[in-house]
Design a protein around this motif. Structure first.
Motif, short mmCIF file in Angstrom:
data_model
loop_
_atom_site.label_atom_id
_atom_site.label_comp_id
_atom_site.label_asym_id
_atom_site.label_seq_id
_atom_site.Cartn_x
_atom_site.Cartn_y
_atom_site.Cartn_z
N TRP A 130 6.78 3.55 6.65
CA TRP A 130 5.43 3.00 7.19
C TRP A 130 5.47 2.24 8.11
O TRP A 130 4.57 1.70 8.75
CB TRP A 130 4.80 2.50 5.90
CG TRP A 130 5.55 1.42 5.15
CD1 TRP A 130 5.68 0.10 5.80
CD2 TRP A 130 6.28 1.32 3.91
NE1 TRP A 130 6.16 -0.82 4.88
CE2 TRP A 130 6.89 -0.04 3.82
CE3 TRP A 130 6.67 2.46 2.98
CZ2 TRP A 130 7.68 -0.48 2.83
CZ3 TRP A 130 7.44 2.00 1.99
CH2 TRP A 130 7.92 0.73 1.90
N ASP A 154 0.93 -1.25 -0.06
CA ASP A 154 -0.06 0.05 -0.10
C ASP A 154 0.81 1.14 0.09
O ASP A 154 0.31 2.31 -0.37
CB ASP A 154 -0.91 0.16 1.33
CG ASP A 154 -2.06 -1.32 1.14
OD1 ASP A 154 -2.22 -1.31 0.06
OD2 ASP A 154 -2.55 -1.31 2.13
N ASN A 155 2.09 1.11 0.37
CA ASN A 155 2.82 2.38 0.62
C ASN A 155 4.26 2.50 -0.41
O ASN A 155 4.70 3.58 -0.47
CB ASN A 155 3.58 2.51 1.80
CG ASN A 155 2.24 2.64 2.96
OD1 ASN A 155 2.27 4.09 3.32
ND2 ASN A 155 1.59 1.89 3.52
N LYS A 201 5.00 5.24 -3.17
CA LYS A 201 5.31 6.60 -2.68
C LYS A 201 6.64 6.98 -2.90
O LYS A 201 7.10 8.10 -2.71
CB LYS A 201 4.83 6.92 -1.23
CG LYS A 201 3.12 7.14 -1.22
CD LYS A 201 2.68 7.24 0.03
CE LYS A 201 3.29 6.52 1.19
NZ LYS A 201 2.62 6.80 2.48
#
Length: 506
Positions: free
Chosen positions: A470, A145-146, A149
Motif C-alpha cells: 500500500w 485501512d489495508n 487484506k
C-alpha cells in the motif's frame, strides 16, 4: 541495488606489513572459502538465540581488554556538552502530538503554534522533520485501512509479535516508578546495605547475576550526566534538571532478538521478545539489589527511561556507535536490546573499547542504502554534532514515519538496518574469527575483503521494496521468513504471494 564504495586501495608498505603477520595473512586468505561455512553455521539452531552452549553466552565473548581506551572514539566532546531534553525523546514528541490532535489541535497551525513548548523547541532545531512526523499519522491510517487484506500471509508472524507484546504490557513487572525517586528507588530495600569486599567484587557478582537473569551482554559505567534527560522523571508530573544524589552507577545489559525473525524484517520481525527478556532482567536486578540494601531504578524498553542507554553502553565497553545511531557490539552487531539499572552500589566501572567498528561503518554504508525511510546518512564520516558529540546524522522522524506504515500488525518497528549489518551474525567460530581479526589488522585488508564478500555474495532487496504494497513496496525482507512463520505451511490459506528476500544469503 547499487554496490557501495569499498575502502581505498592499500599502499604497498602497509601490504608488506600485513604479509609479515603470517597468521593474519593466512586467515584473511581463507575468508572467501569460509563464507560458505558461515552460511551453513548460520542455520545451526544452537546459535538461534544469540548465545552459545553455556549460560547466557559466557563462551561467546571477544576479549575486550586489548582494545580498552579511556574515552570511546565516538564520545570525545567536540563542543559544549548539553544534556538531552524531554523533546529529544521521540516517543515523548509523538505522544504529545497525537494527544493534541485528539483534543482538537489542527496540525495546519504548524509546529510554531504547538501548545507544548518542549515540542516547539525540538522542531525549532529540526524544522525539516516536522512534515515527517505529521506524515507518520496519515501513514498509520493507511496501514490500518489495508492490513487486513494481508492477514493470511502474516498470521503467524503477527501472533508471535502479539504474544510477546501481551507479555510485555500486562506483566506489570518491573512496576513503573511512582512518586519521587528518593523514595521509589528504595522501595525494595528492607535492611541496611550489606558490605562488599570491594567495588570489583560487587561488579563481578552483578555481572554474573545479569547472566543468571538471561542477559548475554553486561557492562558497568559511572552515571554520566551528559546522558540523563532533563525534564523527565517517571512517577513525577513536574521535573527540572535535578539528578538524584543516589544515582551513582549504571548496570547496562542486553540480549539479542531471536535471529531468524529479525533477519526477516520488516513484516516477520519483532523487538518485543527481546524487550520482554531485558525488562524482566531489569526488574529482577532491581529486586536483587534492594534485598542487599541498595537503591535501584530500572530502565527498560520500549519507553521507560530517564537516561539514553546506547552511549552509556559504549562507556561500559559493550561496543561502539554504529552508522544507524545505535549500539553495535562485536559479538552480535546491533542486534541487541538494552535495559539498565541505576544504583547507589559502589561498583568498578568498565572501560570503553576501540574495536575499529566505527571505521568499518565509514566504508560499509549497507544500512544507509537499505533503509526504507532514507533516515540514515551515507556520509563518508560522522557528519553532525549533537549535544557536543560528533556522530552520524540520523532522522528520527522519518524513521518513525516508516514505523507507522510497515506490514507488522501494529505498524511499529522496522529493524532492516539491524538485519543487513555485516556485524549482525549468529555466534559461531567463523564470525568470531573474523571479528577478532578485523580490529588487529592495521591495513584494512580484512575490512575490504569482508565488504567485497558482502556486496558480491549477499542479496539485498531494494530499499523501497521493504515497504508494504500500500506504500509502493512488495513486503520484502532481508531473509525470507523462517519455516515456522510461513502461514501456508500450517494454516488453511491460499498462498498468493512470493517472497522477496533470501534464506541461504546468496
Amino acid at each position: 541495488m547499487t554496490k557501495k564504495r569499498l575502502s581505498e586501495g592499500v599502499n604497498d608498505a602497509s601490504r608488506r606489513t600485513f604479509l609479515k603477520m603470517g597468521g593474519l595473512a593466512a586467515t584473511g586468505a581463507t575468508l572467501g572459502g569460509a563464507a560458505a561455512a558461515g552460511f551453513v553455521l548460520g542455520r545451526d539452531p544452537d546459535a538461534n538465540v544469540g548465545w552459545g552452549r553455556t549460560e547466557a553466552g559466557a563462551d561467546m565473548f571477544i576479549n575486550r581488554q586489548p582494545f580498552q581506551v579511556e574515552i570511546a572514539p565516538s564520545l570525545k566532546p567536540v563542543g559544549d556538552v548539553i544534556r538531552p531534553d524531554w523533546g529529544d525523546f521521540l516517543f515523548n514528541r509523538a505522544g504529545a502530538i497525537a494527544h493534541a490532535i485528539k483534543e482538537g489541535w489542527d496540525p495546519a497551525q504548524g509546529w510554531q503554534n504547538f501548545p507544548d513548548s518542549r515540542v516547539r523547541a525540538y522542531y525549532a532545531q529540526y524544522p525539516d522533520r516536522w512534515q515527517e512526523m505529521l506524515q507518520s499519522f496519515s501513514a498509520h491510517k493507511i496501514h490500518d485501512d489495508n492490513k487486513e487484506k494481508h492477514r493470511d500471509r502474516f498470521a503467524l508472524a503477527w501472533a508471535y509479535d502479539a504474544s510477546w507484546h501481551k507479555g510485555l504490557m500486562t506483566s506489570n513487572f518491573p512496576p513503573k516508578p511512582q512518586g519521587h525517586p528518593d523514595q521509589d528507588d528504595f522501595k525494595w530495600v528492607k535492611r541496611e546495605p550489606v558490605e562488599f569486599q570491594s567495588p570489583a567484587h560487587a561488579s563481578k557478582l552483578i555481572k554474573q547475576m545479569a547472566n543468571k537473569y538471561g542477559m548475554t551482554h553486561v557492562g558497568i559505567a559511572k552515571l554520566d550526566p551528559a546522558f540523563v534527560f532533563k525534564g523527565m522523571m517517571r512517577g513525577m508530573k513536574e521535573w527540572g534538571d535535578e539528578i538524584p544524589a543516589h544515582w551513582k552507577n549504571v548496570i547496562v545489559f542486553g540480549v539479542p532478538m531471536n535471529w531468524d525473525p529479525m533477519y526477516a524484517a520488516v513484516g516477520y520481525s519483532t523487538s518485543k521478545e527481546a524487550y520482554f527478556r531485558a525488562s524482566t532482567a531489569a526488574g529482577l536486578m532491581s529486586a536483587f539489589l534492594g534485598e542487599l540494601g541498595y537503591a535501584a531504578r530500572p530502565q527498560w524498553p520500549g519507553i521507560d527511561y530517564e537516561i539514553i542507554l546506547p552511549p552509556i553502553a559504549i562507556q561500559a565497553g559493550l561496543g561502539e556507535n554504529a552508522r544507524n545511531g545505535i549500539l553495535m557490539t562485536p559479538e552480535v552487531g546491533p542486534n541487541i536490546r538494552l535495559a539498565a539499572v541505576i544504583t547507589n552500589l559502589d561498583l568498578e566501572a568498565d572501560k570503553p573499547v576501540d574495536l575499529k567498528m566505527s571505521h568499518f561503518c565509514e566504508d560499509c554504508k549497507i544500512c544507509a542504502d537499505s533503509c526504507p525511510s532514507g533516515s540514515i546518512t551515507d556520509a563518508d564520516a560522522p557528519d553532525t554534532v549533537e549535544r557536543g558529540f560528533r556522530k552520524w546524522d540520523f532522522n528520527q522522524d522519518s524513521c518513525w514515519r516508516f514505523w507507522n506504515q510497515g506490514p507488522s500488525e501494529g505498524a511499529k518497528g522496522c529493524r532492516v538496518c539491524i538485519a543487513v549489518c555485516p556485524y549482525t551474525r549468529k555466534n559461531n567460530w567463523i564470525h568470531a574469527l573474523v571479528k577478532n581479526l578485523e580490529p588487529r589488522d592495521p591495513t584494512s585488508i580484512t575490512r575490504t575483503t569482508l565488504l567485497a564478500m558482502q556486496h558480491n555474495f549477499f542479496y539485498y532487496p531494494d530499499a523501497e521494496n521493504y515497504h508494504a504494497d500500500w506504500s509502493g513496496g512488495n513486503f520484502a525482507s532481508y531473509h525470507e521468513p523462517p519455516e515456522w512463520m510461513r502461514s501456508e505451511n500450517y494454516l488453511k490459506v491460499e498462498k498468493t504471494w512470493d517472497y522477496d528476500g533470501n534464506w541461504e544469503a546468496f
